[in-house]
Structure formats: C-alpha cells, structure tokens
Design an enzyme around this catalytic site. Structure first.
Site, PDB file in Angstrom:
ATOM      1  N   GLY A 149       0.683  -1.681   0.017  1.00  0.00           N
ATOM      2  CA  GLY A 149       0.069  -0.191   0.201  1.00  0.00           C
ATOM      3  C   GLY A 149       0.753   1.675  -0.358  1.00  0.00           C
ATOM      4  O   GLY A 149       2.191   1.945   0.429  1.00  0.00           O
ATOM      5  N   GLY A 194      -0.258   4.603   0.717  1.00  0.00           N
ATOM      6  CA  GLY A 194      -1.081   5.569   0.845  1.00  0.00           C
ATOM      7  C   GLY A 194      -0.374   6.532   1.254  1.00  0.00           C
ATOM      8  O   GLY A 194       0.705   6.255   1.345  1.00  0.00           O
ATOM      9  N   GLY A 195      -1.413   7.648   2.875  1.00  0.00           N
ATOM     10  CA  GLY A 195      -0.912   8.071   3.177  1.00  0.00           C
ATOM     11  C   GLY A 195       0.044   7.278   4.696  1.00  0.00           C
ATOM     12  O   GLY A 195       1.363   7.162   4.810  1.00  0.00           O
ATOM     13  N   ALA A 196      -0.038   5.851   5.210  1.00  0.00           N
ATOM     14  CA  ALA A 196       0.273   5.149   6.050  1.00  0.00           C
ATOM     15  C   ALA A 196       1.438   4.260   5.453  1.00  0.00           C
ATOM     16  O   ALA A 196       2.707   3.980   6.269  1.00  0.00           O
ATOM     17  CB  ALA A 196      -0.850   4.115   6.409  1.00  0.00           C
ATOM     18  N   PHE A 246     -13.132  21.529  13.761  1.00  0.00           N
ATOM     19  CA  PHE A 246     -13.861  19.977  13.141  1.00  0.00           C
ATOM     20  C   PHE A 246     -14.345  19.353  14.083  1.00  0.00           C
ATOM     21  O   PHE A 246     -14.675  19.624  15.020  1.00  0.00           O
ATOM     22  CB  PHE A 246     -12.842  19.253  12.137  1.00  0.00           C
ATOM     23  CG  PHE A 246     -12.380  19.428  10.837  1.00  0.00           C
ATOM     24  CD1 PHE A 246     -12.171  19.714  10.389  1.00  0.00           C
ATOM     25  CD2 PHE A 246     -13.325  18.029  10.228  1.00  0.00           C
ATOM     26  CE1 PHE A 246     -11.714  19.539   8.757  1.00  0.00           C
ATOM     27  CE2 PHE A 246     -12.894  17.713   9.175  1.00  0.00           C
ATOM     28  CZ  PHE A 246     -12.440  18.144   7.954  1.00  0.00           C
ATOM     29  N   ASP A 303      -9.001  -5.341   0.411  1.00  0.00           N
ATOM     30  CA  ASP A 303      -8.530  -6.702  -0.224  1.00  0.00           C
ATOM     31  C   ASP A 303      -7.523  -6.461   1.626  1.00  0.00           C
ATOM     32  O   ASP A 303      -7.125  -7.540   1.484  1.00  0.00           O
ATOM     33  CB  ASP A 303      -7.260  -6.252  -0.910  1.00  0.00           C
ATOM     34  CG  ASP A 303      -7.754  -5.086  -1.917  1.00  0.00           C
ATOM     35  OD1 ASP A 303      -9.116  -5.059  -2.137  1.00  0.00           O
ATOM     36  OD2 ASP A 303      -7.004  -5.050  -2.941  1.00  0.00           O
ATOM     37  N   LEU A 326     -17.738  13.387  -1.135  1.00  0.00           N
ATOM     38  CA  LEU A 326     -18.081  14.237  -0.056  1.00  0.00           C
ATOM     39  C   LEU A 326     -17.919  15.350  -0.076  1.00  0.00           C
ATOM     40  O   LEU A 326     -17.196  16.365  -1.346  1.00  0.00           O
ATOM     41  CB  LEU A 326     -16.796  13.157   0.803  1.00  0.00           C
ATOM     42  CG  LEU A 326     -16.821  14.162   1.409  1.00  0.00           C
ATOM     43  CD1 LEU A 326     -17.429  12.903   2.427  1.00  0.00           C
ATOM     44  CD2 LEU A 326     -15.372  13.971   2.586  1.00  0.00           C
ATOM     45  N   GLU A 381     -15.958  18.035   5.822  1.00  0.00           N
ATOM     46  CA  GLU A 381     -17.097  19.240   7.279  1.00  0.00           C
ATOM     47  C   GLU A 381     -16.181  20.169   7.169  1.00  0.00           C
ATOM     48  O   GLU A 381     -16.341  20.816   8.382  1.00  0.00           O
ATOM     49  CB  GLU A 381     -16.300  17.791   8.597  1.00  0.00           C
ATOM     50  CG  GLU A 381     -16.796  18.287   9.572  1.00  0.00           C
ATOM     51  CD  GLU A 381     -16.655  16.997  10.509  1.00  0.00           C
ATOM     52  OE1 GLU A 381     -16.844  15.806   9.988  1.00  0.00           O
ATOM     53  OE2 GLU A 381     -15.649  17.105  11.650  1.00  0.00           O
ATOM     54  N   HIS A 416     -18.125   6.211   5.135  1.00  0.00           N
ATOM     55  CA  HIS A 416     -16.608   6.675   4.703  1.00  0.00           C
ATOM     56  C   HIS A 416     -15.884   5.887   4.683  1.00  0.00           C
ATOM     57  O   HIS A 416     -14.857   6.459   4.376  1.00  0.00           O
ATOM     58  CB  HIS A 416     -17.599   7.926   5.424  1.00  0.00           C
ATOM     59  CG  HIS A 416     -16.008   9.384   5.123  1.00  0.00           C
ATOM     60  ND1 HIS A 416     -15.271   9.689   4.084  1.00  0.00           N
ATOM     61  CD2 HIS A 416     -15.122   9.305   6.254  1.00  0.00           C
ATOM     62  CE1 HIS A 416     -14.877  10.412   4.233  1.00  0.00           C
ATOM     63  NE2 HIS A 416     -14.133  10.262   5.729  1.00  0.00           N
TER      64      HIS A 416
END
Ligand SMILES: Cc1cc2nc3c(=O)[nH]c(=O)nc-3n(C[C@H](O)[C@H](O)[C@H](O)COP(=O)(O)OP(=O)(O)OC[C@H]3O[C@@H](n4cnc5c(N)ncnc54)[C@H](O)[C@@H]3O)c2cc1C
Length: 595
Positions: free
Chosen positions: A12, A14-16, A116, A230, A261, A264, A362
């Site tokens: 992966g 993504g950010g992580a 937020f 996955d 989306l 917020e 979400h």
C-alpha cells in the site's frame, strides 16, 4: 514466477504506507507494493485537514485532544493509543512541514488551524481550532509530499502490483502459562503484476499492511472504486482476526444521491445544516456544539429529520448545507474544490443556494487488530512477529466506535511512522522465515478458478446488488430484521459468486480478473460487518440498533473480535467465531455522551 527478497515489504502506497516507507527506507531494504500508482491512493482525496493540538490560533493541548477522541469514539477507544496519537500529532505535523508540505498559514506565518466536528476546548466547552490544512486538498498535499520524500530516500516501488496473499507459517509454541499454541509467522506476500499478468513472490522479514479501507461494500460512499478492503480480506482468510467491524462511519455531508464528499471543513468554516423548514436542526440534537457534533450524531440527526418528514427536495429525502452567509472570497480561499463539486455534480451554486446533502459511507473504524507499535495480533495475547498494519486497514483502536474528522490523516502519519520504524528495527535482527514450498499455489488456484469459470453471473451485477442491500439494511439506523436481511442477501450473493464468468481471459491488464477477486474480498467483509452488527446488541457510536437504542456498558464495553474458524458457527454463519478484547482505560471513565 519471480521471487524477490527484501528486509521490509510494505503493501500500500497511501499515506500510511508511504509514511512507513520513509522510516523503513532509511533503515532497511524496503519495497512498496501498490495496486495503484502511489499518488492515486485515496489519501489524496482527503480534503479537510489533519489535527494536532499545536495551539497556533487558540489555547489547546494534547490532553483535550485525547479526551475528545475518547468521547468521540463513544468510549470504545483504547486510551493508551489515543494518548500516543494526540501527543505525537504535534511532531507528525511538523515532520510534514519539514518535508515541504504547504500548509495554509496565519498572517503571522504559523500553520493555520480550523474547527472540525467533536474537537473541543476544555472537555467539550466549545469547538476548538485544531485541524491543520492546505485549503480543501490536505490529503493531496500529504500524499505528494510523502511520495517526493520516498523518492528522495530511494524507496523501491512496485506499482500496479496487487498483493493477493500473505505467506504465514505456523510453529508449535507454548504460552507463558504452559499451554501449547500455534504461533503464526510471516514469510512474505504473493502479488500479481497487472501489466504482465505474472505472479511475483516477495520474501520479507517484516511485512506492513497499509491497504486502506473497504467503503465499496456500500453504494452511496465517499470512497474510491479501489477501496475493496483487500488487506483486511487477505488477513482474515489467513486466520488473523478482524476487530470491531460493525462500526462504519457515515459522513454527514455526501452530495445527495451521489455520496461524493463535501468535507466537514465546510461546517468548520461556518456552514450550517438546515431542514426543509429552514431550521438549524442541530441546535436541538447537540445544543453546545451544534453542527460540529461528531459525525455519528450529525448523520443520525439528518436521517431522523428526513424520517420525520422535514427533508428537503421533491422527495423530501435530503437536508441542506447552507454556505450562503459566507463571503464568496472566503469560500474560494478555504473550500475551493468541494464547492466546485457542488457546481459540477449537482448544478448548485454554493454562494447563493444551499447544497443538498445526505450521509455517505465513509470510513471503517474496525480492521486488522494491532497494538501501539503497529504489530498485528493473532489473538489478544499474541502478536505475529514481523507483521505490522497501519492506517484504515488497521484497528489500533484510536477511533473506537466513531472516528473524529481529521483524526485519520493523523492516524496514518503517527502509526505509519511507528510501523515503519518498528518493522525496520525488527528486520535488523530477525531471520527470514522460509517461504512455503510452492508459495503461490493458492493464488494460482484462485486466479485460475476465476479465469476459467463459465457461469452466467456478471461481477458488476453482484457488486451492485451487494451495495444495494448494504445501503438499504446496514445504514445509520439498523434493526435485527434489517441486518438479517443483509446477511441473507449476502448468502445469496455468495451463491451467485460461485457461478460467475469474466469476459477478458487475457494476461495483460486484466482488470476484469482483479475486480472479480476484489468482489470476493467485498463479500467477505460485508459478511463480517453484518454478522458483527447482528452480534452487538446495543447502540454505540456509528452502530445504532433501533431494537437496542441505548449504550450498554455493562455488557458491551468490549471490542468485537471475529475469527475464521471452520469448526464454529455463529449468528447462523458457519466458519465464524466471536471473541472479545478488553477496552484499555487510562484516565477517562465512560460518561454520558452529550454535546
Ligand atoms: C473523500 C475522502 C475525504 C477524506 N477527508 C479526510 C480528512 O480531511 N481528514 C482525515 O483525517 N481523513 C479524511 N479521510 C479519511 C482518510 O483520507 C483515509 O482514512 C486515509 O487517507 C487512509 O489512508 P491509508 O494510507 O490507510 O489508505 P489509502 O490512502 O486508501 O491507501 C491504500 C493503499 O493500499 C494499496 N492497496 C490496496 N489494496 C492493495 C492490494 N491488494 N495490493 C497492493 N496494494 C493495495 C492502494 O494501492 C493504496 O496505495 C477522507 C477520506 C475520503 C474517502
């Protein structure tokens, strides 16, 4: 079949995954495998912000942030983890700043912060400005910044490599109390190269799963097409439990009928939710912080307005997000992208017209259980040495039964970094676990079965029926009947899944084949979510049972652990077993949750 060898393999980008890679890449030989080109990961779609108690614009501290996270999660949060996250948030933001992330600034040049939902001053007294942001494209900036820094540190990427299996072996071991058990160990992963159709086995001392969420079990969702869970699916098939899968977050402001989306951040900047009568209805549901209550509360309040006949529009099936009192220049500076979405997809001009909105699936609060080092658990007492998980795929659990907005971009940075460091340190002294003989046998069998299947069912039709039943029955409001309906539909869909065929039988860029595999994960995860929802007979955070409308701390203040177990049967489903895991308390006793 090619075999590669690395110290650390991260699944992966993504950010992580990329935050982990930046740490791991500087300490050990690291490869990142990703089914998407890194900068197309869903983190890039995140809009509103990433929170940290920097106190740049008003008084704030990490203890208030911890409290808000715990209360926001309806007390199912592991408080040690929330404390780590709130404390390390400050460095997480500063790390990104040093890497070059262009945050919005105050006139004095500090990182600006905005409001937020659920983030408050002094334990709920009033909303606080805690979210750091880059207009309404914070995730995009995070993803680009992390990717540039991965390139700088020579992290090796294998793009469009789909990981389809985790190689785990079991060894005989004894617990401290003398009882024997099977210790799982990780040996690597099996992946499929989209371009060539070839399988590649990666042997690794450490593996980090950072595969993101599973929002695509729903039809109305903010999630991208690729968020098919996955990582959770693969782990579960390999005997790793899933934690708290009944808790799904519905974000209040999806564009009505579409689910796209609208962050917020709009309410953080002052937008107001109104019903068909023009009433600011959140004043009734959350008198202190109103539109900035946590998402589960706002989403339920909106659904309730619609049920009670105060919905707007020709079918009275949505509510309105009103930005018309904000200055157009302010909207353009702080919310440029999302207001453009309203124009493009709904033909609504947010300067002058309120925007139709309704809750959209979400975020998955549950996932692969980990501790605060990012180590994956095989059961409550045992980690799987060398296996880590971070980000939306994981359940650490900092979000409990409801995540606060801006806490996920934070989670991926804090626990991505921790996993990256710990995985690399582990790899320094660990030995490779020998990969099983014929490591890709099961993956080959899985792919061959799909490729050669000659049934009559279409993947897209099954997926769409799954999403329909989840939208209808596993929503903001649930009952035993609605959940049972979803379960029985899923059982029928599983039968249909056995009778599929795909049109593309080729080797190269065969997305037909992979979508069929992804649908398998979606079916497994939808079943896990649904069976867990039937099991938990109380209402807490994102999980609201109309037949059990109260939170029941005496019986349910515990995490749900779902195990695959061929010998078991639970809630009418063969092969599943429930366990529990205690919630970790450090300083906050559960209280009534009022806002
Ligand atoms: C529209 C939207 C807006 C959001 N806004 C905010 C916000 O403002 N603030 C906030 O805190 N949170 C926000 N969130 C939530 C947050 O963005 C996500 O929870 C978070 O970014 C997830 O990051 P991740 O690294 O875990 O996963 P992702 O960013 O989803 O990355 C998953 C990675 O895993 C890879 N992958 C998946 N399966 C496989 C496989 N089988 N083989 C190989 N690779 C695989 C993918 O290629 C991808 O690189 C938002 C979410 C959405 C959908």
């Amino acid at each position: 079949m090619q075999v590669h060898k690395y110290d650390v393999v991260i699944v992966g980008a993504g950010g992580a995954g990329m935050r982990a890679a930046i740490e791991s890449g500087q300490r050990a030989r690291t490869a990142v495998l990703t089914k998407l080109y890194p900068t197309r990961s869903h983190t890039g779609a995140a809009q509103g912000g990433m929170c940290a108690a920097l106190a740049n614009v008003e008084e704030d501290n990490w203890e208030w942030h911890t409290f808000d996270t715990v209360k926001g999660g309806d007390y199912l949060v592991d408080q040690d983890a929330a404390e780590v996250m709130a404390k390390e948030a400050i460095d997480a933001v500063l790390d990104l700043e040093k890497m070059g992330l262009p945050f919005n600034r105050t006139p004095e040049g500090r990182i600006d912060q905005r409001r937020f939902g659920g983030h408050t001053r002094d334990h709920g007294k009033a909303p606080v400005r805690r979210a750091c942001y880059a207009a309404d494209r914070t995730g995009h900036m995070i993803l680009q910044t992390l990717y540039q820094n991965c390139v700088k540190h020579n992290v090796e990427f294998y793009n469009e490599y789909y990981v389809l299996d985790l190689l785990v072996v079991e060894e005989d071991a004894t617990r401290a109390d003398g009882t024997p058990f099977k210790q799982k160990r990780v040996a690597g992963v099996v992946s499929y190269d989209l371009a060539s159709g070839e399988l590649h086995v990666f042997q690794a001392k450490s593996v980090i799963f950072a595969t993101g969420g599973a929002g695509k079990v729903f039809k109305t969702t903010s999630n991208a097409h690729t968020l098919t869970g996955d990582g959770m699916g693969i782990a579960f098939r390999r005997g790793i439990p899933l934690e708290d899968m009944e808790f799904i977050q519905f974000h209040p402001t999806g564009l009505a009928g579409l689910g796209i989306l609208l962050s917020e951040a709009a309410r953080g900047e002052g937008a107001i939710l109104r019903n068909s009568e023009g009433e600011r209805f959140m004043e009734r549901y959350a008198p202190t912080i109103k539109d900035l209550a946590p998402r589960d509360i706002v989403a339920r309040s909106m659904a309730n307005e619609v049920r009670e006949g105060r919905g707007a529009g020709p079918n009275k099936d949505y509510v309105l997000l009103d930005l018309t009192h904000l200055e157009p220049a302010h909207i353009d500076a702080k919310l440029p992208d999302i207001t453009e979405f309203a124009r493009t997809y709904l033909g609504v001009e947010p300067y002058t017209e309120p925007v139709p909105v309704f809750p959209t699936a979400h975020y998955i609060m549950g996932g692969v259980p980990t501790n605060i080092k990012g180590e994956v658990l095989q059961d409550n007492d045992t980690i799987i040495p060398g296996l880590y998980a971070a980000g939306e795929v994981a359940c650490v659990s900092v979000h409990g039964s409801n995540r606060l907005g801006t806490n996920s971009l934070l989670d991926i940075n804090v626990f991505g970094k921790r996993s990256g460091i710990n995985a690399a340190e582990y790899a320094k002294t660990a030995e490779y676990v020998e990969i099983p003989e014929d490591p890709a046998a099961e993956t080959v069998a899985l792919l061959d079965a799909v490729r050669t299947a000659s049934g009559t069912e279409r993947i897209a039709a099954i997926r769409s029926d799954l999403q329909e039943t989840m939208d209808a029955n596993m929503q903001v409001f649930r009952t035993a009947d609605s959940i049972a309906q979803a379960l029985s539909d899923i059982a029928t869909l599983r039968e249909r899944y056995r009778n599929i065929s795909i049109q593309d039988k080729g080797k190269r860029f065969n997305l037909d084949l992979l979508e069929a595999v992804e649908l398998g994960f979606l079916l497994d995860l939808a079943e896990a979510m649904t069976v867990a929802a039937l099991h938990r007979k109380e209402s807490r955070g994102g999980h609201y049972r109309e037949d059990f409308p109260d939170r029941d701390d005496a019986n349910w203040m515990k995490h749900t652990m779902l195990y695959k177990d061929d010998a078991a049967e639970t809630e009418g489903i063969k092969g599943l077993r429930f366990g529990t895991k205690p919630v970790i308390f450090t300083r906050y006793e559960p209280m009534e949750r009022k806002y």
